[in-house]
Structures are given as structure tokens and as C-alpha cells.
Enzyme design. Structure first.
Site, PDB file in Angstrom:
ATOM      1  N   TYR A 164       3.983  29.602  14.177  1.00 52.16           N
ATOM      2  CA  TYR A 164       3.582  29.446  12.740  1.00 52.16           C
ATOM      3  C   TYR A 164       4.498  30.208  11.491  1.00 52.16           C
ATOM      4  CZ  TYR A 164       1.928  26.837   7.922  1.00 52.16           C
ATOM      5  OH  TYR A 164       1.446  26.998   7.519  1.00 52.16           O
ATOM      6  N   GLN A 186       5.420  31.369   8.275  1.00 51.29           N
ATOM      7  CA  GLN A 186       5.870  31.002   6.515  1.00 51.29           C
ATOM      8  C   GLN A 186       6.590  32.239   6.276  1.00 51.29           C
ATOM      9  OE1 GLN A 186       2.734  28.064   4.883  1.00 51.29           O
ATOM     10  NE2 GLN A 186       2.221  30.009   4.959  1.00 51.29           N
ATOM     11  N   LYS A 244      -1.828  19.356  -1.163  1.00 50.95           N
ATOM     12  CA  LYS A 244      -2.222  20.670  -0.055  1.00 50.95           C
ATOM     13  C   LYS A 244      -2.237  20.839   0.957  1.00 50.95           C
ATOM     14  CE  LYS A 244      -1.382  23.582  -4.151  1.00 50.95           C
ATOM     15  NZ  LYS A 244       0.001  23.316  -4.657  1.00 50.95           N
ATOM     16  N   ILE A 245      -2.459  19.323   1.185  1.00 51.40           N
ATOM     17  CA  ILE A 245      -2.850  18.647   2.990  1.00 51.40           C
ATOM     18  C   ILE A 245      -2.062  19.936   4.110  1.00 51.40           C
ATOM     19  CG2 ILE A 245      -1.443  16.590   3.878  1.00 51.40           C
ATOM     20  CD1 ILE A 245      -4.088  16.159   3.659  1.00 51.40           C
ATOM     21  N   ASN A 246      -0.683  20.339   3.315  1.00 46.94           N
ATOM     22  CA  ASN A 246       0.250  21.047   4.160  1.00 46.94           C
ATOM     23  C   ASN A 246      -0.406  22.660   4.414  1.00 46.94           C
ATOM     24  OD1 ASN A 246       1.884  18.839   5.169  1.00 46.94           O
ATOM     25  ND2 ASN A 246       3.167  19.214   3.302  1.00 46.94           N
ATOM     26  N   GLN A 260     -27.805  57.521  10.585  1.00 50.71           N
ATOM     27  CA  GLN A 260     -28.108  56.280  12.089  1.00 50.71           C
ATOM     28  C   GLN A 260     -28.066  55.194  12.329  1.00 50.71           C
ATOM     29  OE1 GLN A 260     -25.603  57.967  13.510  1.00 50.71           O
ATOM     30  NE2 GLN A 260     -25.015  57.241  15.769  1.00 50.71           N
ATOM     31  N   TYR A 306      -4.054  38.888   6.940  1.00 52.43           N
ATOM     32  CA  TYR A 306      -2.679  37.888   7.166  1.00 52.43           C
ATOM     33  C   TYR A 306      -4.171  36.212   6.984  1.00 52.43           C
ATOM     34  CZ  TYR A 306      -6.020  37.917  11.247  1.00 52.43           C
ATOM     35  OH  TYR A 306      -7.026  38.017  12.345  1.00 52.43           O
ATOM     36  N   GLU A 307      -3.241  35.183   6.569  1.00 48.43           N
ATOM     37  CA  GLU A 307      -4.119  34.088   6.297  1.00 48.43           C
ATOM     38  C   GLU A 307      -4.646  33.895   4.737  1.00 48.43           C
ATOM     39  OE1 GLU A 307      -3.680  31.382   7.713  1.00 48.43           O
ATOM     40  OE2 GLU A 307      -3.152  31.839   9.260  1.00 48.43           O
ATOM     41  N   SER A 314     -16.974  35.930  -6.730  1.00 51.70           N
ATOM     42  CA  SER A 314     -16.552  34.919  -5.584  1.00 51.70           C
ATOM     43  C   SER A 314     -17.710  36.223  -4.470  1.00 51.70           C
ATOM     44  CB  SER A 314     -14.835  35.268  -5.528  1.00 51.70           C
ATOM     45  OG  SER A 314     -14.328  34.131  -6.901  1.00 51.70           O
TER      46      SER A 314
END
Ligand SMILES: CCCCCCCCCC/C=C\CCC/C=C/C(=O)SCCNC(=O)CCNC(=O)[C@H](O)C(C)(C)COP(=O)(O)OP(=O)(O)OC[C@H]1O[C@@H](n2cnc3c(N)ncnc32)[C@H](O)[C@@H]1OP(=O)(O)O
Ligand SMILES: Cc1cc2nc3c(=O)[nH]c(=O)nc-3n(C[C@H](O)[C@H](O)[C@H](O)COP(=O)(O)OP(=O)(O)OC[C@H]3O[C@@H](n4cnc5c(N)ncnc54)[C@H](O)[C@@H]3O)c2cc1C
Length: 642
Positions: free
Chosen positions: A120, A122, A256-258, A311, A404-405, A506
Site C-alpha cells: 500500500y 501512499q 473519505k471512503i477511500n 518493581q 504509522y497509520e 481525546s
């Protein structure tokens, strides 16, 4: 417990069966420890095992079951990646979600049979986050009905895609689609990169590996450039978007479906992160129950380092997080599969909720996983720093997930957009329109927390406290944002000025979701002993997490100082309660020695013998005198002696 962790007794049993089969197949084992191999050797070794797996997979697992595939992958290929990592993680999911039925019939069976290897592609050298500013173009040529892919300048080179550099011969490439001089934004195209017979790059393609990374080095993350490279019109993935021969553009049902391949990984990576966290903790906790250092009572022998409260405090809250992430991850995957099914049949109404949830979860889970693994490493003292522990590799791979992502800060801001919209609904008296994940934002909370005041209230008062702080921070950050705009600030400038506060909201919202997922799971358990052990872990989780975010609840007096003391005491109480179960809580994940790849964390606990054996097998110890000594150091010393 394994059934709880892996979802069912059948799954836990299948994992055991798969591990047992692999143990009997030496051809699928690492031929020597991975840390002693060069990058090229590791890639070769991985390809060797991968091809054997392709032949024998059917004898070991049900290849149509993703969970079995993932377990097989972790056991045999390991977490440093493999030459087809992106093929399964993104290429096939992208084709499955974004290619039309006709396109799937053409490409998917070939991909599934491993006739072709895909990735992939991008991210570019100049842009990864901001997809609108990717620079690779796909310009439609009406005369030939082809798209012309082009890399206009160096920053437009695709950069980072896993297995792009050397292994893949196809890729789903994301490029700005231009038709009759109009830019329709980033779209996915199926692109052949290399000749299927010779594996040589096709004319018009520049391709290679981007070099060694912090970890994950079996994967050949790559670069890719196009020089006016032509592909048929029908290589645009056309499940949701279409371009007709005359250049007519048919837009998708959701803008944004892609992006669905990214959402796929964000949803699935949560349990992957939980597994990495649990692996590191398994190593550290086993080692801590073997390692003896110092005395607690000077009249007694040296203690196992796991007896030290520090610990336990370092390791046990992360054990609770590993379970929490596994449970939250399992729920998220279910939701993802549901939304994907709906999306395929044209219902895109749940996409925003899923995007918001997965954006927050991937950020919080990867960050806390990194924290937990690093603590596990330090908990092993000096031996944790040795590659023999394998924790540094687990850490390096896991924290890749922070980037990533979708870089974590950026993804938290995506969730914040959703939270701010929800806050606007609350403020305008439309709380009834809030989705289930944010419904609490519209509920009036009590003036103070009742934690420590209502005996046997289960976890309700804790959940309410998490809801209170999350709601308060969301409304506060939203107020700040709306206030700046009312003062005349442009929307984007106002957003940037509030973004630290927005991301705090968030995180709190996401941490609430994780706590709730843990509570939901514990409430479902029927087996008394399992429920008891997990309830202890959940007690530790809610108290530890609340302590971690206590400032949000203290600043408006929702929690008092004495309640904070109570929460702290609960943490210490549950550290002690969990101690006898600590090793079992991690052994229950049933990682085999083959999968853990750790000398320190082996099941037999023979740490010192194995460490010495490992050191002796270091390539540096093949000879007593290295050529670096004969060539440089010895002459230097001799010269100095003259
Ligand atoms: C049992 C099996 C277990 C399996 C375990 C598997 C483990 C897997 C481990 C894998 C290991 C290694 C693999 C690594 C592979 C890595 C691959 C990659 O990294 S691929 C590249 C990823 N890149 C990114 O993620 C880029 C991040 N950027 C973005 O996503 C976007 O640019 C974004 C979202 C920041 C902005 O997009 P855009 O510019 O288009 O946004 P706008 O400002 O125009 O619009 C914002 C608007 O859109 C909504 N939105 C965005 N995305 C989505 C979505 N996906 N779905 C729904 N809606 C979306 C957003 O909410 C805004 O809505 P609004 O109403 O306006 O607020
Ligand atoms: C191990 C690994 C594997 C990968 N595999 C693939 C793959 O298979 N395919 C692929 O296409 N890509 C892949 N990538 C690339 C990855 O998706 C990107 O690196 C990632 O999306 C981050 O983008 P970036 O590098 O442009 O970071 P940048 O966006 O440049 O981030 C730099 C800093 O800027 C900040 N920042 C950026 N934008 C904003 C904003 N709008 N608001 C606030 N802060 C902002 C970030 O928070 C960060 O602190 C991989 C990366 C890694 C590390």
C-alpha cells in the site's frame, strides 16, 4: 484465562495446537538467533520460512481465519516483519474494500494464491499526514483511456511503504486523480511495479529500499517514483468511485471512503499492540521471579526482584493495560467488521464514529504500549538492555505504531473534531442526537465523586469519574475553541491554539472507552476464579489510571485529597493482591519460547545458563582474536610500547 484473552476456548485450543505443530517443524524455526544476523540474512531467513509456510500452511492452520494466520505469523516469522507483511495487512484489505466485484475477481484470487505480492503506497518523502498535499498525480488520458502516473519532484517519491523496496511487484498506489485539468483528490490505483517473470522494475518505475530503521528491519520499506507511467483506466479501484471512459467522474457515497485500508489497520493493530505489551511483560515478569537481588528483610535471603513494590508498580499496571487493550481491541474489530459490511452495501453512516474511535485508540494504545515495554526493559536491569531479552526489538516495532497509520497527535486531533461537534450538540440542547460513544457528554454528572463512599458499587463510581473528567475537558477545550472564534480568530488558527487541550480531551475520552471495555468484559465472565483474577486486575487498572489523570478531577473538586489517598491505597492493595498471580496472568497468553525469541523470558527460567550459551554463540566469539585487533589495535599497542 487464555480463552478470555483469545476470545473463546476454541481459539485458545487452536493456538496451542498450532504452536505444538510448529514446535515439531524445525524447518520453520529461526536457524540462529535473529539478533546475530545481518539485515540481509534476516530477510533471506524470513523469505525461506515464508515459502515453506506457503506450501505447508494448510497443514498447520485454517488459512481463511485471520486470527490463526496472525498467530502463525508471530510464531514463525516474528514481529520484525516479513517480505509479505503489507500484502496481508493492507494490500488485500484495500482490494477487498475498494475494488469493484469485477476487479476483485481479477486480482484478489491471484493475491490470495500469492502469485503476486502487493503493498500500500501512499506516504511520500514530503508528505505523509496531509493527504491533500500528496504530489503523485494520476492524469486521465482520454485518448488512450489510461491514467498517467507521475512523480513531479523528489518530495513526491513514495517513501515508507512496507515491502515496496524489494519484495512487492504490485501496489495500491494513492495519487491525486486529475481529469480534464480538474483535481479530484487522492484516489487508490492498482499498479504493477515489476515484471512478473524477472521481478525487474518496469520501465518508468524507480524503486528501492529506504535503508535500515530503528526496528522492523526485515521489512523492506521502500521508495517509488513514476516517470509518466501508464496504467489502464480500469486500474482505478472502482467499488465506490468510478471514472467512465469519457472521463465522467462518479463520486463516492462518503468523501473519505477511500481511507478504509488505514481504518482497517487502526482497528486491527490494537490487539497487535496488546500482544507486544504482554510479550515484553511476560519476559520481564518471568525474569523478575528468577532474578534475586538484595534483601527486604536483612535477616532473610536475597529476594526475587518481583517482591519489590517498585518493581510491581513498574510492571503490574501495564499487565492490566495489556488485558484492557486486548478487550478494547476485540470490541473495535467487531465494530470495524460491522461498519465494513455496511459500507460495502452503501451505508456509510457509521464511518465517522468508527474513524473517531479508532483514531483515539490507536494513539493512546500505541503510546501506553511503548511506555509499558520500556518499563519492562528497565525492570530487567542490565540484561534488559541486551538483545538477549529481545525487549528492545519489541519496543522498536511497537512504537512504530505511534507513527504509522496516522501520527498520534494528528489522530487525536481527528477524534477531537468529533468531540467538539458533540460538545456543540450538548451546548445547543441537542444531546439526544449524540451517538452512543459520546452520550455521556449530555448527562448531568454529580457534583462530587462517590468513590470510597458507596460500598460494593462495583466500578460504576469509577466509570462516572472517568466520564466526568472526559466531559469536563471536552467542554472546556470546545469552549476555548468557540471562544477564540467568537473573538474573531479564524477557525484553523483557533483550532491550533487549542490543540493541546483538545488532544487532552481525546486522550481522556479514549481512556474512558478502554476502562468501559474492560468493565464490560469482566461483567460478562461466568467462571468465578477467572472473574476474581480479572476483577483484581480491573481494580488496579481503574485506580492506577485515575491516579494518572487525577489533576483533571482535583481541579474542580470532583475528587478530594482524601479520595486521592484512598485511590492510592487501592493501588498498593491491588499490587499486593496481584503479586501471586502475576506470572500466571502473563503465562496465560501462552506465548511459546519460539514466539518470544527471548533468552531472559524463556519458560524454563534457566536465565543464567542460557545467557552464557547465547553470549558464547555471538559471532564475535568465533575467534579469540578479531581482525580489528590484529589490523589496528595490536599494531597501535606495539607502537606505543616501542
Ligand atoms: C487477529 C489479527 C490481528 C491483526 C493485527 C494486525 C497488526 C497490524 C500491524 C501492522 C504492522 C505494520 C504495518 C504498518 C503499515 C503502515 C501503513 C501506513 O502507515 S499507510 C499510511 C497511513 N497514513 C495515514 O494514516 C495518514 C494520516 N492522515 C490522514 O488520515 C488524513 O490526512 C487526515 C485524516 C489527517 C486528514 O484527511 P483529509 O485531509 O482528507 O481531511 P479533511 O481535513 O479534508 O477532512 C477531515 C474530515 O474527514 C473525516 N475523516 C478523515 N478520515 C476519515 C475516515 N477514515 N473515515 C471517516 N471520516 C474520516 C474527519 O473526521 C473529518 O470530518 P469532519 O466532519 O470534517 O470533522
Ligand atoms: C514503520 C513504518 C511503516 C510504514 N508503512 C507505511 C506503508 O506501508 N505505507 C505508507 O504509505 N506509509 C507507511 N508509513 C508512513 C507513515 O504512515 C507516516 O510516516 C505517518 O503517517 C506520519 O506521517 P509523516 O511521516 O508525514 O509525519 P509528519 O506529519 O511529518 O509528522 C511530523 C510531526 O508533525 C506533526 N504534525 C503533522 N501534521 C500535523 C497537524 N495537522 N497538526 C498537528 N501536528 C501535526 C506530527 O504530530 C509530528 O509531530 C510507515 C511509517 C513507519 C514508521
Amino acid at each position: 484465562m487464555a480463552a478470555q484473552i483469545w476470545g473463546s476456548e476454541k481459539r485458545a485450543r487452536r493456538r496451542r495446537e498450532i504452536s505444538a505443530k510448529i514446535a515439531q517443524m524445525p524447518e520453520l524455526h529461526d536457524s540462529k538467533p535473529l539478533p546475530f544476523m545481518t539485515r540481509e540474512e534476516k530477510i533471506m531467513e524470513s523469505a525461506r520460512k515464508l515459502t515453506i509456510l506457503t506450501e505447508k500452511m494448510g497443514q498447520i492452520i485454517d488459512p481463511t481465519d485471520p486470527a490463526e494466520l496472525y498467530h502463525l505469523n508471530n510464531e514463525v516469522l516474528g514481529l520484525e516483519g516479513n517480505p509479505m507483511a503489507l500484502h496481508g495487512v493492507m494490500f488485500i484489505p484495500a482490494l477487498s474494500a475498494q475494488a469493484s466485484d469485477e476487479q476483485q475477481a481479477k486480482w484478489l484470487p491471484r493475491a490470495l494464491r500469492r502469485e503476486i505480492i502487493g503493498t500500500y503506497a501512499q506516504t511520500e518523502l514530503g508528505h505523509g499526514t496531509n493527504l491533500q498535499n500528496l504530489e503523485t498525480t494520476a492524469t486521465y488520458d482520454l485518448a488512450t483511456q489510461e491514467f498517467v502516473l507521475h512523480t513531479p519532484q523528489i518530495t513526491a517519491l513514495k517513501w515508507w511503504p512496507g515491502n515496496l523496496g524489494k519484495s512487492s511487484n504490485y501496489a495500491v498506489v494513492v495519487a491525486h486523480m486529475i481529469i480534464k485539468a480538474k483535481n479530484y483528490g487522492p484516489h487508490p490505483f492498482m499498479v504493477q511495479l515489476r515484471d512478473e517473470k524477472t521481478h525487474e522494475p518496469l520501465p518508468g518505475i524507480t524503486i528501492g529500499d529506504i535503508g535500515p530503521k530503528m526496528a522492523y528491519n526485515i521489512v523492506d520499506n521502500g521508495f517509488l517514483g513514476f516517470n509518466k507511467y501508464r496504467i489502464p483506466r480500469t486500474n482505478l479501484l472502482m467499488r465506490h468511485t468510478k471514472v467512465e471512459a469519457d472521463g465522467t467522474y462518479i463520486k463516492p457515497p462518503h468523501a473519505k471512503i477511500n481511507y478504509s485500508a488505514m481504518v482497517h489497520v487502526r482497528a486491527y493493530m490494537l490487539t497487535g499492540q496488546a500482544i507486544m505489551l504482554a510479550s515484553a511483560l511476560n519476559i520481564a515478569t518471568r525474569y523478575s521471579s528468577v532474578r534475586r537481588q538484595g534483601q527486604i528483610d536483612k535477616s532473610q535471603p536475597e529476594v526475587k526482584v518481583l517482591e519489590y513494590q517498585t518493581q510491581q508498580h513498574r510492571l503490574f499496571p501495564s499487565i492490566a493495560r495489556a488485558y484492557a487493550f486486548q478487550f478494547a481491541g476485540a470490541e473495535t474489530v467487531k465494530l470495524y467488521e460491522h461498519v465494513l459490511k455496511e459500507m460495502k452495501s452503501g451505508n456509510v453512516s457509521l464511518m465517522a464514529d468508527l474513524h473517531a474511535l479508532t483514531s483515539g485508540l490507536k494513539s493512546v494504545v500505541t503510546y501506553q504500549t511503548g511506555e509499558g515495554i520500556e518499563q519492562a526493559r528497565m525492570a530487567c536491569g542490565g540484561h534488559g538492555y541486551s538483545m538477549a531479552s529481545y525487549i528492545s526489538e519489541i519496543y522498536g516495532v511497537a512504537i512504530g505504531g505511534c507513527t504509522y497509520e496516522g501520527e498520534n497527535m494528528v489522530m487525536l486531533l481527528q477524534l477531537a473534531r468529533y468531540l467538539v461537534k458533540s460538545a456543540a450538540l450538548v451546548k445547543s440542547g441537542q444531546s439526544s442526537k449524540l451517538g452512543p460513544l459520546v452520550a455521556y457528554l449530555g448527562v448531568k454528572s454529580e457534583p462530587t465523586s462517590l468513590i470510597d463512599r458507596i460500598p460494593n458499587s462495583g466500578f460504576t463510581e469509577y466509570v462516572k469519574t472517568f466520564q466526568h473528567v472526559s466531559k469536563r475537558q471536552t467542554l472546556k477545550a470546545a469552549d476555548m475553541f468557540f471562544g477564540l472564534m467568537e473573538k474573531g480568530e479564524k477557525r484553523e488558527i483557533a483550532w491550533n491554539k487549542c490543540s493541546v487541550e483538545l488532544n487532552r480531551a481525546s486522550r481522556l475520552h479514549t481512556r474512558l472507552f478502554i476502562v468501559e471495555a474492560f468493565v464490560r468484559r469482566v461483567n460478562e465472565i461466568a467462571d468465578i476464579r477467572i472473574k476474581e483474577a480479572l476483577t483484581d486486575l480491573l481494580h488496579l487498572h481503574v485506580n492506577y489510571e485515575l491516579l494518572d489523570i487525577a489533576s483533571y478531577a482535583l481541579e474542580d473538586g470532583f475528587l478530594s485529597a482524601s479520595q486521592l489517598d484512598y485511590i492510592r491505597d487501592q493501588v498498593y492493595l491491588y499490587l499486593g493482591k496481584i503479586r501471586p498471580n502475576a506470572v500466571s496472568l502473563l503465562d496465560s497468553w501462552e506465548f511459546s519460547d519460539i514466539e518470544l525469541r527471548s533468552v531472559l523470558g524463556r519458560r524454563d527460567g534457566n536465565v543464567y545458563e542460557n545467557l552464557f550459551k547465547w553470549a558464547k554463540s555471538s559471532p564475535l566469539n568465533k575467534t579469540d582474536v578479531l581482525s580489528s585487533v590484529t589490523q589496528y589495535l595490536k599494531p597501535m599497542m606495539e607502537k606505543a610500547r616501542l
